[in-house]
Design a protein around this motif. Sequence first.
Motif, PDB file in Angstrom:
ATOM      1  N   LEU A  23     -11.664 -10.439  -6.967  1.00 12.50           N
ATOM      2  CA  LEU A  23     -12.234 -11.637  -6.345  1.00 12.50           C
ATOM      3  C   LEU A  23     -11.121 -12.589  -5.910  1.00 12.50           C
ATOM      4  N   ALA A  24     -10.029 -12.634  -6.706  1.00  9.83           N
ATOM      5  CA  ALA A  24      -8.909 -13.508  -6.352  1.00  9.83           C
ATOM      6  C   ALA A  24      -8.265 -13.071  -5.037  1.00  9.83           C
ATOM      7  N   ASP A  25      -8.219 -11.749  -4.799  1.00 11.69           N
ATOM      8  CA  ASP A  25      -7.659 -11.263  -3.529  1.00 11.69           C
ATOM      9  C   ASP A  25      -8.496 -11.732  -2.343  1.00 11.69           C
ATOM     10  N   ILE A  26      -9.803 -11.774  -2.530  1.00  9.30           N
ATOM     11  CA  ILE A  26     -10.692 -12.250  -1.460  1.00  9.30           C
ATOM     12  C   ILE A  26     -10.449 -13.740  -1.208  1.00  9.30           C
TER      13      ILE A  26
ATOM     14  N   ALA B 189      -7.824 -15.368  -1.788  1.00  9.64           N
ATOM     15  CA  ALA B 189      -6.472 -15.571  -1.236  1.00  9.64           C
ATOM     16  C   ALA B 189      -6.414 -15.348   0.273  1.00  9.64           C
ATOM     17  N   MET B 190      -7.465 -14.761   0.851  1.00 11.92           N
ATOM     18  CA  MET B 190      -7.545 -14.657   2.314  1.00 11.92           C
ATOM     19  C   MET B 190      -8.266 -15.871   2.906  1.00 11.92           C
ATOM     20  N   GLY B 191      -8.722 -16.773   2.034  1.00 17.24           N
ATOM     21  CA  GLY B 191      -9.509 -17.910   2.492  1.00 17.24           C
ATOM     22  C   GLY B 191     -10.980 -17.591   2.609  1.00 17.24           C
ATOM     23  N   ALA B 192     -11.405 -16.478   2.006  1.00 17.55           N
ATOM     24  CA  ALA B 192     -12.798 -16.033   2.133  1.00 17.55           C
ATOM     25  C   ALA B 192     -13.593 -16.333   0.864  1.00 17.55           C
ATOM     26  N   VAL B 193     -14.896 -16.292   1.011  1.00 22.46           N
ATOM     27  CA  VAL B 193     -15.817 -16.494  -0.112  1.00 22.46           C
ATOM     28  C   VAL B 193     -16.302 -15.121  -0.573  1.00 22.46           C
ATOM     29  N   PRO B 194     -16.080 -14.771  -1.848  1.00 30.32           N
ATOM     30  CA  PRO B 194     -16.527 -13.454  -2.328  1.00 30.32           C
ATOM     31  C   PRO B 194     -18.049 -13.308  -2.210  1.00 30.32           C
ATOM     32  N   THR B 195     -18.494 -12.113  -1.804  1.00 27.60           N
ATOM     33  CA  THR B 195     -19.936 -11.862  -1.668  1.00 27.60           C
ATOM     34  C   THR B 195     -20.428 -10.745  -2.579  1.00 27.60           C
ATOM     35  N   ALA B 196     -19.623  -9.703  -2.784  1.00 27.09           N
ATOM     36  CA  ALA B 196     -20.135  -8.532  -3.527  1.00 27.09           C
ATOM     37  C   ALA B 196     -19.003  -7.736  -4.150  1.00 27.09           C
ATOM     38  N   LEU B 197     -19.339  -7.019  -5.220  1.00 27.14           N
ATOM     39  CA  LEU B 197     -18.437  -6.063  -5.868  1.00 27.14           C
ATOM     40  C   LEU B 197     -19.129  -4.718  -5.973  1.00 27.14           C
TER      41      LEU B 197
ATOM     42  N   ALA C 130     -18.326 -12.166 -11.382  1.00 25.31           N
ATOM     43  CA  ALA C 130     -18.759 -12.161  -9.981  1.00 25.31           C
ATOM     44  C   ALA C 130     -19.631 -13.375  -9.695  1.00 25.31           C
ATOM     45  N   ALA C 131     -20.575 -13.646 -10.601  1.00 22.50           N
ATOM     46  CA  ALA C 131     -21.481 -14.776 -10.400  1.00 22.50           C
ATOM     47  C   ALA C 131     -20.713 -16.091 -10.360  1.00 22.50           C
ATOM     48  N   SER C 132     -19.650 -16.198 -11.171  1.00 27.01           N
ATOM     49  CA  SER C 132     -18.863 -17.444 -11.198  1.00 27.01           C
ATOM     50  C   SER C 132     -18.175 -17.684  -9.861  1.00 27.01           C
ATOM     51  N   ALA C 133     -18.003 -16.611  -9.084  1.00 25.32           N
ATOM     52  CA  ALA C 133     -17.382 -16.748  -7.763  1.00 25.32           C
ATOM     53  C   ALA C 133     -18.428 -16.727  -6.653  1.00 25.32           C
ATOM     54  N   GLY C 134     -19.708 -16.687  -7.013  1.00 26.90           N
ATOM     55  CA  GLY C 134     -20.775 -16.673  -6.020  1.00 26.90           C
ATOM     56  C   GLY C 134     -21.113 -15.292  -5.507  1.00 26.90           C
ATOM     57  N   ALA C 135     -20.621 -14.234  -6.184  1.00 20.92           N
ATOM     58  CA  ALA C 135     -20.853 -12.859  -5.731  1.00 20.92           C
ATOM     59  C   ALA C 135     -21.734 -12.111  -6.725  1.00 20.92           C
ATOM     60  N   ALA C 136     -22.041 -10.847  -6.414  1.00 23.41           N
ATOM     61  CA  ALA C 136     -22.853 -10.020  -7.294  1.00 23.41           C
ATOM     62  C   ALA C 136     -22.352  -8.578  -7.257  1.00 23.41           C
TER      63      ALA C 136
ATOM     64  N   GLU D 117      -8.701 -17.605 -15.498  1.00 21.54           N
ATOM     65  CA  GLU D 117      -9.566 -18.645 -14.903  1.00 21.54           C
ATOM     66  C   GLU D 117      -9.082 -18.854 -13.487  1.00 21.54           C
ATOM     67  N   VAL D 118      -9.781 -18.245 -12.564  1.00 21.59           N
ATOM     68  CA  VAL D 118      -9.324 -18.218 -11.168  1.00 21.59           C
ATOM     69  C   VAL D 118     -10.002 -19.332 -10.375  1.00 21.59           C
ATOM     70  N   PRO D 119      -9.219 -20.122  -9.638  1.00 18.59           N
ATOM     71  CA  PRO D 119      -9.808 -21.208  -8.839  1.00 18.59           C
ATOM     72  C   PRO D 119     -10.332 -20.659  -7.499  1.00 18.59           C
ATOM     73  N   TYR D 120     -11.426 -19.875  -7.586  1.00 22.18           N
ATOM     74  CA  TYR D 120     -11.906 -19.184  -6.375  1.00 22.18           C
ATOM     75  C   TYR D 120     -12.115 -20.126  -5.191  1.00 22.18           C
ATOM     76  N   ARG D 121     -12.711 -21.275  -5.471  1.00 24.32           N
ATOM     77  CA  ARG D 121     -13.048 -22.175  -4.354  1.00 24.32           C
ATOM     78  C   ARG D 121     -11.829 -22.752  -3.665  1.00 24.32           C
ATOM     79  N   ALA D 122     -10.686 -22.735  -4.377  1.00 24.47           N
ATOM     80  CA  ALA D 122      -9.466 -23.267  -3.763  1.00 24.47           C
ATOM     81  C   ALA D 122      -9.022 -22.411  -2.581  1.00 24.47           C
ATOM     82  N   GLY D 123      -9.461 -21.135  -2.525  1.00 24.67           N
ATOM     83  CA  GLY D 123      -9.068 -20.260  -1.425  1.00 24.67           C
ATOM     84  C   GLY D 123      -9.646 -20.710  -0.092  1.00 24.67           C
ATOM     85  N   PRO D 124     -10.974 -20.730   0.022  1.00 23.06           N
ATOM     86  CA  PRO D 124     -11.567 -21.244   1.259  1.00 23.06           C
ATOM     87  C   PRO D 124     -11.170 -22.695   1.534  1.00 23.06           C
ATOM     88  N   GLU D 125     -11.007 -23.477   0.462  1.00 22.52           N
ATOM     89  CA  GLU D 125     -10.576 -24.870   0.629  1.00 22.52           C
ATOM     90  C   GLU D 125      -9.217 -24.942   1.325  1.00 22.52           C
ATOM     91  N   ALA D 126      -8.296 -24.085   0.895  1.00 19.16           N
ATOM     92  CA  ALA D 126      -6.969 -24.075   1.514  1.00 19.16           C
ATOM     93  C   ALA D 126      -7.061 -23.685   2.983  1.00 19.16           C
TER      94      ALA D 126
END
Lengths: 290, 290
Positions: free
Chosen positions: B50-53, B55-63, B89-95, B168-177
């Motif tokens: 999820l962190a790799d997703i 890091a592209m500035g994207a929002v994770p959707t699925a695993l 996955a749920a913590s990042a908004g994905a499933a 503890e990955v700051p997922y939202r910081a990716g799209p934010e950046a």
Amino acid sequence: MLGPGDDAAVVAAPDRRVVVSTDVLVDGRHFRRDWSTAEDVGHRAAAANLADIAAMGAVPTALVVALCTPPDLPLNWAEELADGLGAEAASAGAAVVGGDISSSPTLTIAVTALGDLDGRAPVTRGGARPGDVVAVAGRLGHAAAGYTVLCRGFRTPKILVDAHRRPEVPYRAGPEAAVLGATAMIDVSDGLLADLGHIATASGVAIDLRRETFPLPGQMRDAAAALGVDPYTWLLSGGDDHALAATFPADTDLPERWLVVGQVQDSAMPAVTVDGRVFGDGTGGWDHFR
Amino acid sequence: MLGPGDDAAVVAAPDRRVVVSTDVLVDGRHFRRDWSTAEDVGHRAAAANLADIAAMGAVPTALVVALCTPPDLPLNWAEELADGLGAEAASAGAAVVGGDISSSPTLTIAVTALGDLDGRAPVTRGGARPGDVVAVAGRLGHAAAGYTVLCRGFRTPKILVDAHRRPEVPYRAGPEAAVLGATAMIDVSDGLLADLGHIATASGVAIDLRRETFPLPGQMRDAAAALGVDPYTWLLSGGDDHALAATFPADTDLPERWLVVGQVQDSAMPAVTVDGRVFGDGTGGWDHFR
């Protein structure tokens, strides 16, 4: 749109939906390095995943590969594996866009395939209706026969042994079936009876196949006679050819590559029969190397 | 849109592009079952992808998950693994939308993550420009410190050991950046110096960090003193916290969670330095359990 070398790849998904499937191959279980070349294994690993995409009625677009490799794996083995993965992906119109490599005691190849539905609804396992015909595109029983031949220490007939090494998957038949109005579809990886069983269960129907509709190639008949095997066990219970099996409304004008092999029937209990009877021990499955 | 149980899953890709990344975790190499619970391992496996997703500035959707399991793995271990994967996955908004299971001598978890760019360009490693600031969101060095602590036979400080078990990955910081105009971004999985090295190489720039900008938590300082380790080795070379590192134009008004730690410089030779000098032995990397 953005290939390997960054944190992630970017793949076009013009349909606004993406089809995704993952399958893993384990050394000694799904392949043997003394029976298959690295390139063969690459073809097999890609095909197993690409066939799942086609079975939804979608067109494959991309693969990502996670390779776990023992430290002593020759570098050229990994390179030839990549060649096989790339060639099989290209044959389906897709490309390898990324991956990961880790050291592991067990050689393992986990592939994830993506595909595009081009505006169509996905063809699931759950839409078969009584009265539909059951049809198959692609080869049946060849990979299983090749596996049996190899197990008994032989290397021929070549057509069967090669089928175990590299499946020939009719990728285009998947989207074609969707366009033709297929009501249900599945990739034959566990054996036709077992996989049609998944359709029967998901759709709440019974399926009856007609044994006489299955062509029995001469080399398969001869190999079966020589090895003392019922060749219909290969045809009906053998997996790993990755044929596509689908159900269609009875009046569908099917192209030649779709061979009608049976019919969907109303039933209180999901079942798959051959000429009205349970085939063999009734399990109908194919559990790879077990 | 269509979850597990068919040949493939169908995931929304509203952007008409899909971001995809795969990462594999191997028992004994990326985790140890006596140090981490199954749920911890599920969190780690999901987070790495999820962190790799992000890091592209994207929002994770699925695993999707391919699990290779020894025959003697307790069923509840696999169930708790699935719980951890699903929760992360749920913590990042994905499933988790699908998977495959195979028998294997080596417990292996290969995860593929998908994400959506929401109309934005992907933030690659190649866009850093001289004059940009370098900033980090998320924790650094905690997982590496926890790993060292565990290796020496200790179980505390809890904050460090837990960081090794569950990032503890700051997922939202990716799209934010991405929205803030980040010019380059990467997921810190090999260590900050090594991963900024990837940005320096891909962008053709040099990066200089200021040591004084990195906060050194008290428990990390104390653990480092007790174990005889330079804590900056953890902060600058430790991976597996999956912080995000990005470069931004110097005038960007950065939110508080983005800590500015250095600057991008013009250079004929890509390099990452600390206060103008090469840090440690210059490799700067973190190779998991090696």
